[in-house]
Scaffold this active site. Structure first.
Site, PDB file in Angstrom:
ATOM      1  N   CYS A 117     -46.221 113.038 -20.822  1.00  0.00           N
ATOM      2  CA  CYS A 117     -46.857 113.096 -22.066  1.00  0.00           C
ATOM      3  C   CYS A 117     -46.004 112.928 -23.272  1.00  0.00           C
ATOM      4  CB  CYS A 117     -47.558 114.594 -21.941  1.00  0.00           C
ATOM      5  SG  CYS A 117     -48.663 114.782 -20.722  1.00  0.00           S
ATOM      6  N   HIS A 257     -49.519 116.385 -28.991  1.00  0.00           N
ATOM      7  CA  HIS A 257     -50.097 115.692 -27.929  1.00  0.00           C
ATOM      8  C   HIS A 257     -51.125 116.846 -27.672  1.00  0.00           C
ATOM      9  CE1 HIS A 257     -50.615 114.960 -23.933  1.00  0.00           C
ATOM     10  NE2 HIS A 257     -50.069 116.037 -23.494  1.00  0.00           N
ATOM     11  N   ASN A 287     -56.950 114.697 -22.104  1.00  0.00           N
ATOM     12  CA  ASN A 287     -55.537 114.447 -22.132  1.00  0.00           C
ATOM     13  C   ASN A 287     -55.207 113.136 -21.725  1.00  0.00           C
ATOM     14  OD1 ASN A 287     -52.693 114.257 -21.734  1.00  0.00           O
ATOM     15  ND2 ASN A 287     -52.489 116.209 -20.690  1.00  0.00           N
TER      16      ASN A 287
END
Length: 332
Positions: A117, A257, A287
């Site tokens: 990520c 994020h 996500n």
């Protein structure tokens, strides 16, 4: 003597699949419910690459073509392509090389970066460094992940979180006081056991045993990751502020994020930044790993004004985390 160059975002592109997997859909697949998912994660739906003839490189290709069209740049002008991904099309072959082929980027060299990520921010810093060196004039940095390929849709703890997508930015040089100003990154390999895919690498090559043991899917200790993400993102943003003599009121936008709404809210709250200045799209995409930050840039590009102070921050597997300070320039 050549003037020092900074790297400025001059173009943005993005892509998300048409297929939408809603919380209601997941209620029919695993023991969960939409209200619980929203309250715990902020996610209402996510995009899934349903066409299994396509892969991560195709989503990245769509994002790059969107970027090139928006920026009105000829593919032959691109010098370098860096793809941040944890879900490459293949082992051995970089996804970036496939993107170059599919997009006709005939004069670019290409490579992948894997920091989960945090991957886009890591790749973004590498790309900006190439531009700052004055050796490269147009560098494309992509964040792309097909998480549906590594998610176990019988595991209610992980299948609610992840979606597919890709985002891309074009970096070009400028001699003005804009662009990428500073970055702070950290890595702690002790965190690897809390968020990883156990099978498929050289430690556990694909075999009948790894398949039967479902080792090719994401495994996550949510509580550990949750706490570490808040701490890592908050501390790296604080370091950026201190190193650049910035007060929180100087920051126009925080682009975090998109892992979990509660993490995003906790980081903003710890920094003292009102949610009105935090860009959030996790409710629509979930996500998307390396794609979350470039997709947020794509979604909200009309909101960013010249000279805005923007902080990008991420936390991912590895553990890996950090933040980047950008003084916004002008898109083509």
């Amino acid at each position: 003597m050549a003037l020092k160059s900074s790297a400025v975002i001059t173009g943005i592109g993005g892509y998300v699949p048409d297929n939408i997997l809603t919380n209601s859909d997941l209620e029919k697949m695993v023991e969960t419910n939409s209200d619980w998912i929203v309250s715990r994660t902020g996610i209402r739906e996510r995009r899934i690459l349903a066409d299994r003839t396509l892969a991560t490189s195709d989503m990245a290709t769509f994002a790059v073509k969107n970027l090139l069209e928006n920026a009105k740049v000829d593919p032959s002008e691109i010098d370098c392509v860096i793809v941040a991904t944890s879900t490459p099309d293949y082992l051995l072959i970089s996804t970036a090389s496939i993107v170059c082929d599919k997009c006709g980027l005939s004069n670019a060299w290409a490579s992948d970066v894997n920091a989960a990520c945090s991957g886009f921010l890591y790749a973004f810093t590498l790309g900006s460094s190439l531009v700052e060196s004055n050796r490269y004039k147009k560098v494309i940095v992509i964040g792309a992940d097909q998480n549906s390929a590594i998610v176990n849709y019988a595991d209610r703890n992980t299948c609610i979180l992840f979606g597919d997508g890709a985002g891309a930015v074009l970096l070009e040089p400028s001699t003005e006081d804009i662009g990428v100003i500073d970055s702070v990154f950290k890595t702690d390999g002790h965190g690897r056991e809390h968020l990883f895919v156990p099978g498929g690498g050289s430690m556990n090559p694909a075999s009948e045993e790894t398949i039967d043991g479902k080792l090719h899917y994401i495994r996550q200790d949510g509580r550990v990751v949750f706490k570490a993400a808040i701490k890592g993102m908050t501390e790296s943003c604080t370091s950026i502020l201190q190193r650049n003599n910035l007060a929180i009121d100087d920051i126009n936008w925080l682009i975090p994020h998109q892992a979990n709404y509660r993490i995003i809210h906790a980081v903003g709250d710890a920094l003292g930044l009102p949610e009105s200045r935090v860009k959030i799209n996790i409710d629509r995409y979930g996500n998307t790993t390396a794609a979350t930050i470039p997709l947020a840039l794509w979604d909200y590009k009309e909101d960013f004004k010249e000279n805005d102070n923007v902080i990008l921050t991420a936390f991912g597997a590895g553990f890996s985390w950090g933040a980047t300070y950008v003084k916004w320039g002008k898109l083509r």
